[in-house]
Design a protein around this motif. Structure first.
Motif, mmCIF file in Angstrom:
data_model
loop_
_atom_site.group_PDB
_atom_site.id
_atom_site.type_symbol
_atom_site.label_atom_id
_atom_site.label_comp_id
_atom_site.label_asym_id
_atom_site.label_seq_id
_atom_site.Cartn_x
_atom_site.Cartn_y
_atom_site.Cartn_z
ATOM 1 N N VAL A 46 5.207 -4.698 8.350
ATOM 2 C CA VAL A 46 4.155 -4.661 7.329
ATOM 3 C C VAL A 46 3.785 -6.070 6.889
ATOM 4 C CG1 VAL A 46 3.679 -3.941 4.957
ATOM 5 C CG2 VAL A 46 4.736 -2.342 6.547
ATOM 6 N N GLN A 64 -11.262 5.210 2.018
ATOM 7 C CA GLN A 64 -10.082 6.048 2.212
ATOM 8 C C GLN A 64 -10.332 7.489 1.808
ATOM 9 O OE1 GLN A 64 -6.791 3.667 0.266
ATOM 10 N NE2 GLN A 64 -5.809 4.492 2.071
ATOM 11 N N VAL A 89 12.888 1.103 2.747
ATOM 12 C CA VAL A 89 12.535 1.266 4.159
ATOM 13 C C VAL A 89 13.338 0.254 4.967
ATOM 14 C CG1 VAL A 89 10.227 2.074 3.602
ATOM 15 C CG2 VAL A 89 10.597 -0.331 4.017
ATOM 16 N N ARG A 144 -7.132 -3.635 6.507
ATOM 17 C CA ARG A 144 -6.102 -2.717 6.989
ATOM 18 C C ARG A 144 -6.474 -1.273 6.723
ATOM 19 N NH1 ARG A 144 -0.257 -4.194 5.498
ATOM 20 N NH2 ARG A 144 0.033 -2.875 7.325
ATOM 21 N N ALA A 145 -7.417 -1.044 5.807
ATOM 22 C CA ALA A 145 -7.882 0.324 5.554
ATOM 23 C C ALA A 145 -8.986 0.741 6.516
ATOM 24 C CB ALA A 145 -8.378 0.444 4.113
ATOM 25 N N ARG A 199 10.666 -2.268 9.526
ATOM 26 C CA ARG A 199 9.382 -1.834 8.983
ATOM 27 C C ARG A 199 8.835 -2.863 7.999
ATOM 28 N NH1 ARG A 199 6.707 2.948 8.241
ATOM 29 N NH2 ARG A 199 7.478 3.369 10.333
ATOM 30 N N THR A 254 -6.282 -6.067 2.439
ATOM 31 C CA THR A 254 -6.039 -4.632 2.244
ATOM 32 C C THR A 254 -7.211 -3.808 2.758
ATOM 33 O OG1 THR A 254 -4.723 -5.150 0.286
ATOM 34 C CG2 THR A 254 -5.468 -2.889 0.533
ATOM 35 N N TRP A 269 8.400 8.694 -5.353
ATOM 36 C CA TRP A 269 7.303 7.759 -5.605
ATOM 37 C C TRP A 269 6.002 8.545 -5.626
ATOM 38 C CZ3 TRP A 269 7.321 2.050 -4.972
ATOM 39 C CH2 TRP A 269 8.615 1.522 -5.018
ATOM 40 N N PRO A 287 -4.349 1.369 0.875
ATOM 41 C CA PRO A 287 -3.959 2.196 2.024
ATOM 42 C C PRO A 287 -2.459 2.205 2.225
ATOM 43 C CG PRO A 287 -4.911 0.129 2.742
ATOM 44 C CD PRO A 287 -5.131 0.204 1.274
ATOM 45 N N ASP A 288 -2.026 3.258 2.837
ATOM 46 C CA ASP A 288 -0.622 3.393 3.184
ATOM 47 C C ASP A 288 -0.333 2.448 4.344
ATOM 48 O OD1 ASP A 288 1.888 4.074 3.867
ATOM 49 O OD2 ASP A 288 1.494 6.190 4.234
ATOM 50 N N ASP A 289 0.303 1.338 4.039
ATOM 51 C CA ASP A 289 0.529 0.333 5.069
ATOM 52 C C ASP A 289 1.898 0.474 5.714
ATOM 53 O OD1 ASP A 289 1.982 -0.356 2.919
ATOM 54 O OD2 ASP A 289 1.158 -2.351 2.657
ATOM 55 N N GLY A 290 2.434 1.648 5.684
ATOM 56 C CA GLY A 290 3.724 1.867 6.303
ATOM 57 C C GLY A 290 4.805 2.253 5.322
ATOM 58 N N TYR A 291 4.542 2.072 4.056
ATOM 59 C CA TYR A 291 5.512 2.432 3.036
ATOM 60 C C TYR A 291 5.149 3.754 2.359
ATOM 61 C CZ TYR A 291 6.757 -2.563 3.219
ATOM 62 O OH TYR A 291 7.130 -3.805 3.612
ATOM 63 N N GLY A 292 3.875 3.924 2.080
ATOM 64 C CA GLY A 292 3.407 5.034 1.272
ATOM 65 C C GLY A 292 2.259 4.535 0.419
ATOM 66 N N PRO A 293 1.520 5.435 -0.177
ATOM 67 C CA PRO A 293 0.356 5.001 -0.958
ATOM 68 C C PRO A 293 0.771 4.323 -2.257
ATOM 69 C CG PRO A 293 0.662 7.352 -1.175
ATOM 70 C CD PRO A 293 1.676 6.893 -0.170
ATOM 71 N N ALA A 294 -0.147 3.582 -2.812
ATOM 72 C CA ALA A 294 0.051 2.926 -4.098
ATOM 73 C C ALA A 294 -1.294 2.792 -4.772
ATOM 74 C CB ALA A 294 0.712 1.557 -3.918
ATOM 75 N N GLU A 352 8.070 -4.591 -2.093
ATOM 76 C CA GLU A 352 7.719 -3.170 -2.171
ATOM 77 C C GLU A 352 8.499 -2.368 -1.137
ATOM 78 O OE1 GLU A 352 3.631 -2.350 -1.463
ATOM 79 O OE2 GLU A 352 3.847 -0.179 -1.729
ATOM 80 N N ARG A 386 11.232 0.604 -1.826
ATOM 81 C CA ARG A 386 11.089 1.949 -1.254
ATOM 82 C C ARG A 386 12.197 2.253 -0.249
ATOM 83 N NH1 ARG A 386 5.680 4.298 -1.703
ATOM 84 N NH2 ARG A 386 4.218 2.845 -2.649
#
Lengths: 244, 201
Positions: free
Chosen positions: A103, A167, A95, A135-136, A99, A132, B174, B184-191, A89, A93
């Protein structure tokens, strides 16, 4: 500098030498090559689609770092599929490699914590959803409560709903109590999805509306007054704009 | 220097000068006011003014200090409008609702026996939309979506379980479905996330 370059070249050569097929079936949108050894998917767990590590999607240093980290994660018994997905992912994206590594490491740590909470025999999909959730901002107590509410079945949907509504502004305690209350009901996945939909629809209407929607939905669902498919928030009148 | 030299107006005639001189002489013969007497007079006047009863003129009572205070309170209330916060909240909520309605970004996920149908309606035009996720290795070229009547759709056979996905518009932007479950946005962006039924509950 020379050693870094040699490491990068070694990584490229290693990646080219290992037949890690990455092609995907465009028509079906499914990875065409699977490797239980590379993906780390547990046998018999069909909830998680197999995924392969494609080093050509990353720069050489990131690919080498990822491969090393995945090896260490496999030694710890962590499933590699979710970690590879997070890496892919990030590559999609566009990145940075740093990064991506950050992640992936964070997700691996969250999965290890989730496994310690939920148990060593937890399926991969549950571990991924629990990581997940952690992490939220969902805490350990909430994860344990979710596990207790469904001691035998999958907790993917309760965890997904819990993560989403937290969230959207619902306090963790209220969200945990609502999700565990509904999850104890038989065949409650549809009710949990309805809770997520109600909270999502109302959370965009202003602060506090998410909690209001949760309470209304919970009252209607648990008491049996309203069916789960008809959230209690749909009868709420829209706010009339003030007259100019 | 005499008074005559410092007067700023023209010099009076002789009669006025005599009168002024006699007045000055009388003033000089007037005994000085005692300090205690002056203080007593000032206190008496002040006390009378403070305890003066309301008087009416032409049928209208004389205004008192609390009348002014009440008028000031009404003026301040009408100017600041403390209930304005509620109205602002309502306006904000309405603005959010209007913005969401204007955006019209919506998506649906419809599972069936053979595949899962993803639909996405965009508020603006786009030349290409693709769906990416852990089911296609997050490859933008793997699963392009087809456009029909302004809605982009894709049928994807998915195994039961949890899948994370997102939409890529024109290969660059995106986006996620705002109402679908999100990770959650884990550093990349939401999904977005979706769970396909099939596993035990």
């Amino acid at each position: 500098m020379l050693s870094v370059t040699m490491l990068a070249l070694a990584g490229q050569l290693l990646g080219a030498a290992m037949p890690l097929a990455s092609g995907t079936d465009v028509e079906h949108g499914r990875p065409s090559a699977t490797s239980a050894e590379q993906s780390g998917d547990q046998s018999g767990d069909q909830a998680q689609p197999p995924v392969t590590f494609d080093p050509t999607r990353f720069d050489s240093l990131t690919a080498l770092s990822l491969r090393s980290f995945l090896d260490s994660a496999a030694e710890q018994g962590l499933p590699l599929g979710p970690l590879i997905n997070r890496a892919l992912e990030g590559a999609a994206r566009r990145v940075s490699g740093a990064r991506i590594m950050q992640v992936v490491r964070a997700h691996a740590a969250a999965m290890a914590e989730a496994r310690a909470i939920l148990g060593p025999t937890t399926p991969v999909a549950d571990l991924d959803a629990a990581a997940t959730a952690l992490r939220a901002g969902v805490d350990e107590k909430a994860l344990s409560a979710i596990r207790t509410s469904r001691p035998a079945g999958s907790v993917v949907i309760p965890l997904m709903v819990l993560t989403d509504i937290v969230q959207r502004g619902v306090p963790i305690i209220a969200a945990r109590d609502a999700v565990t209350t509904i999850a104890r009901m038989p065949s409650s996945d549809d009710a949990l999805k309805g809770l997520q939909a109600a909270v999502a629809k109302n959370s965009v209407r202003g602060p506090g509306m998410a909690v209001d929607a949760l309470n209304r939905y919970l009252r209607g669902t648990v008491s049996g007054g309203n069916p789960p498919s008809a959230p209690a928030t749909t009868d709420r009148k829209p706010i009339r704009p003030p007259s100019p | 220097m005499t008074d005559r030299d410092v007067l700023p107006f023209p010099a009076p005639d002789q009669d006025d000068a005599d009168i002024a001189a006699r007045i000055a002489a009388l003033y000089e013969r007037t005994p000085a006011t005692e300090a205690r007497q002056a203080d007593r007079c000032a206190r008496a006047v002040l006390a009378q003014s403070m305890h003066q009863s309301s008087r009416s003129a032409l049928g209208v009572s004389r205004t008192r200090w609390w009348w002014g205070a009440a008028a000031a309170a009404v003026l301040i209330t009408a100017t600041t409008r403390p209930w304005r916060g509620v109205v602002s909240t309502q306006e904000a909520d309405s603005a959010v609702g209007r913005a969401i309605a204007a955006a019209t970004l919506s998506g649906t996920v419809t599972p069936s026996d053979s595949a899962v149908r993803f639909d996405l309606t965009l508020p603006t035009s786009a030349s290409a939309v693709a769906i990416v996720g852990d089911f296609n290795g997050w490859d933008q070229n793997a699963t392009p979506m087809a456009s029909r009547d302004g809605t982009w759709s894709a049928n994807i056979p998915l195994t039961p379980g949890r899948h994370v996905y997102a939409f890529v518009v024109d290969g660059k932007r995106w986006i996620v479905d705002p109402l679908a479950p999100q990770v959650p946005d884990d550093g990349y962006g939401p999904a977005n996330a979706v769970v396909i039924d099939g596993g035990p509950q």
